[in-house]
Every structure is written in C-alpha cells, then in structure tokens.
Design an enzyme around this catalytic site. Structure first.
Site, mmCIF file in Angstrom:
data_model
loop_
_atom_site.group_PDB
_atom_site.id
_atom_site.type_symbol
_atom_site.label_atom_id
_atom_site.label_comp_id
_atom_site.label_asym_id
_atom_site.label_seq_id
_atom_site.Cartn_x
_atom_site.Cartn_y
_atom_site.Cartn_z
ATOM 1 N N CYS A 141 0.827 -1.203 0.000
ATOM 2 C CA CYS A 141 0.000 0.000 0.000
ATOM 3 C C CYS A 141 0.862 1.254 0.000
ATOM 4 O O CYS A 141 1.397 1.644 1.045
ATOM 5 C CB CYS A 141 -0.935 -0.007 1.209
ATOM 6 S SG CYS A 141 -2.051 1.430 1.259
ATOM 7 N N CYS A 144 -0.468 4.119 2.101
ATOM 8 C CA CYS A 144 -0.315 3.885 3.538
ATOM 9 C C CYS A 144 1.120 4.164 3.984
ATOM 10 O O CYS A 144 1.357 4.792 5.010
ATOM 11 C CB CYS A 144 -0.646 2.434 3.890
ATOM 12 S SG CYS A 144 -2.246 1.850 3.332
ATOM 13 N N ASP A 145 2.091 3.684 3.219
ATOM 14 C CA ASP A 145 3.480 3.645 3.678
ATOM 15 C C ASP A 145 4.451 4.502 2.883
ATOM 16 O O ASP A 145 5.616 4.635 3.263
ATOM 17 C CB ASP A 145 3.976 2.187 3.654
ATOM 18 C CG ASP A 145 3.121 1.270 4.521
ATOM 19 O OD1 ASP A 145 2.635 1.740 5.558
ATOM 20 O OD2 ASP A 145 2.938 0.101 4.154
#
Length: 315
Positions: A141, A144-145
């Site tokens: 992701c 997300c990261d």
C-alpha cells in the site's frame, strides 16, 4: 441442538477498522454485538508497522497497537470480541428472517443482523525474502506507507492501473521509482500508461521480475531477473511496493450474496446493504477503490447504523 444455539441481535464477522468501528456503534445502540475476529485479529493493519494517516494519532502509531485501541474501545461499550472463524452460513432472504451461522464447525449462532467485515488480502509474490521483510520495507500500500520513503529510491511491482497509480503517487515523494513489469506491456489503461511515461523519475523495466528482496532486517535492494534473457541485476532501493492486486475474503458468501467478478461484495447505492435483508458489508470486502483504514472505519459506522435502522423497522 436448540439449547446449544446462541440467539443474538448483531453478529460482526471479521475485525479490523471496519469491524471494530461497527462494533463501537452497534454496542452504543444497545445491539449487544458479538464479533468473531477471524484468524488475523485486527486485520491487515496488524502487518503494518507504522500508521501515520489515521486521524487522531498526531505522532502516528503502530498498526497492531491501533487495532488494540479500537478493540478496547469496542469492548468498553459491551462488544463481545471472540477469536474464531465463521465456517458456514445459512442466510435468510426474508425481511425479519434469522441468519444462521456456524463458527469453528461446532458453534451455532442465530443472528437478526450480520455485518460482514472480512476484508481483502493483498497478493504477494510468494518469496521467502519478501515475507521476511514485510514491514521492513515491503508493503502492499503506497498511500499507507509511501511517506516513510520520502526522497528515497523504491520499486513498484505490477502492470495494472493500481501499480501505475502507486508508481505516480510515489514519484511525488521519492527520488526514483522503478516499475517492474512481468510482460512486455502494461495492462494499465492508456491514460495511466501516459501518466507513467510522462513522469521523469519513473523507470519501467519490462519482462522483469523480482528474484529476491535483498537485506537482513530492512530492504536494501532487489535482485531483478529478465525473464527473457535470464540476466539478473541488483537494484538498490529501500522500499518494495507490491501492486499485483487483492483477493476479497468472500469465499464463504459465494452463491449467497451478490458480488462482482473478482469477489467483492456489492452494496446498494450509498448504503452497506447487501442483496439480503439484515446483512451488511463494510470495509475492504466491498471497497476495491480506496482500501484505507479510515474509509473502512467509515463504512463500519454506516453498517452499524444501517443494521440499527433495519432492526427498528421491524418493531
């Protein structure tokens, strides 16, 4: 058998942000929810080391810690959180009908409403080194990261729209993005391909796969192999983003609930209602567009409100 059947108002199948948020709202509405967490208590976020984009955590948090916070909050309002796996369902198609569920092949439950929050599982390459470095630089992701790799070099694996979107997203953050495409063409839409090709700091390597993720405790690079020439070369990177798709955890509901061709549950309009009355779906099991913790939590709230209104309509 009848005395061994537990009769409840609300059953939540699966944990994670959607399930726990649904539980918080359902418990506060006095629906006395029972949750069965599934094999991965807390869902996908428990495989993420740092979460920096969930509202309320000014300094970020650990994925497992955040799920524990949500679990405690749900329990504070009376949710009965149980570790177990739903193995069989017999869902009613009648308004006011009772939905029958079997947990761990032996526990029988009859529920007036069911909220499904079983999520989706990211597809990975299946490499031992990839698994070992999960959370140490390997991610599924980018949104997300990606922030943690600001100004660094990363690799994106995949050839579809998701891979192209993740690559262009990362290109705004990272110094260089290398896309590894298994075939000699991309499956992404023409618009997404044009966007990738116009982005100066994205390099696309065709006919290329990862042979091994390099690094002891954190990602230090990848060993790439050209599947035509069989030549290998090392690419020094600090992050590896796998973008080859997700598999919705919906096998239990095949032939019972409406789903798309890839298995995501279909909900009606802007609601979380499925095609069966009293059955609702929240989180990544019905969302293949956003797949974020905060959007999953939002649909968990919606599912609990939909379930509460459904029960109210029966009175």
């Amino acid at each position: 058998m009848s005395e061994n059947i537990e009769k409840i108002k609300c059953l939540i199948i699966g944990s994670g942000p959607a399930g726990y948020t649904a539980a918080i709202y359902a418990a506060r509405a006095d629906m006395k929810p029972i949750m069965y967490t599934g094999m991965q208590m807390g869902g996908q976020l428990t495989t993420t080391t740092e979460v920096d984009n969930f509202p309320g955590y000014a300094n970020g948090t650990d994925g497992t810690a955040m799920m524990e916070d949500l679990k405690k909050q749900a329990e504070r309002f009376g949710t009965d959180v149980r570790f177990g796996v739903v193995t069989k369902v017999d869902l009613s198609d009648k308004v006011g009908g009772i939905h029958k569920v079997v947990v761990d092949d032996n526990k029988h439950i009859e529920a007036e409403t069911i909220i499904i929050s079983t999520g989706a599982t990211a597809k990975y390459l299946g490499l031992e080194s990839e698994k070992r470095l999960m959370g140490g630089g390997v991610s599924a992701c980018a949104t997300c990261d990606g922030f943690f790799y600001k100004g660094q070099d990363v690799v994106v694996v995949g050839a579809g729209d998701t891979a192209a979107e993740e690559a262009t997203y990362l290109a705004n953050i990272c110094r260089k993005v290398t896309m590894l495409v298994r075939k000699d063409f991309m499956r992404a839409s023409k618009a997404m391909q044009h966007r990738v090709n116009k982005t100066e700091n994205i390099e696309v390597l065709y006919n290329t796969e990862i042979e091994e993720v390099l690094g002891a405790n954190v990602v230090e690079g990848v060993r790439a192999i050209n599947n035509k020439t069989k030549e290998t070369h090392d690419i020094p990177v600090t992050g590896v983003f796998i973008a080859i798709g997700h598999t919705p955890n919906s096998d239990l509901f095949k032939g019972v609930l409406d789903m798309d061709e890839t298995g995501y549950l279909i909900t009606k309009g802007k609601t979380t209602k499925t095609n069966l009355p009293g059955v609702f779906a929240a989180g990544d099991i019905q969302d293949k567009e956003y797949r974020q913790a905060v959007t999953a939590a939002g649909t968990g709230c919606m599912a609990a409100l939909d379930a509460e209104r459904y029960l109210g309509s029966l009175e």
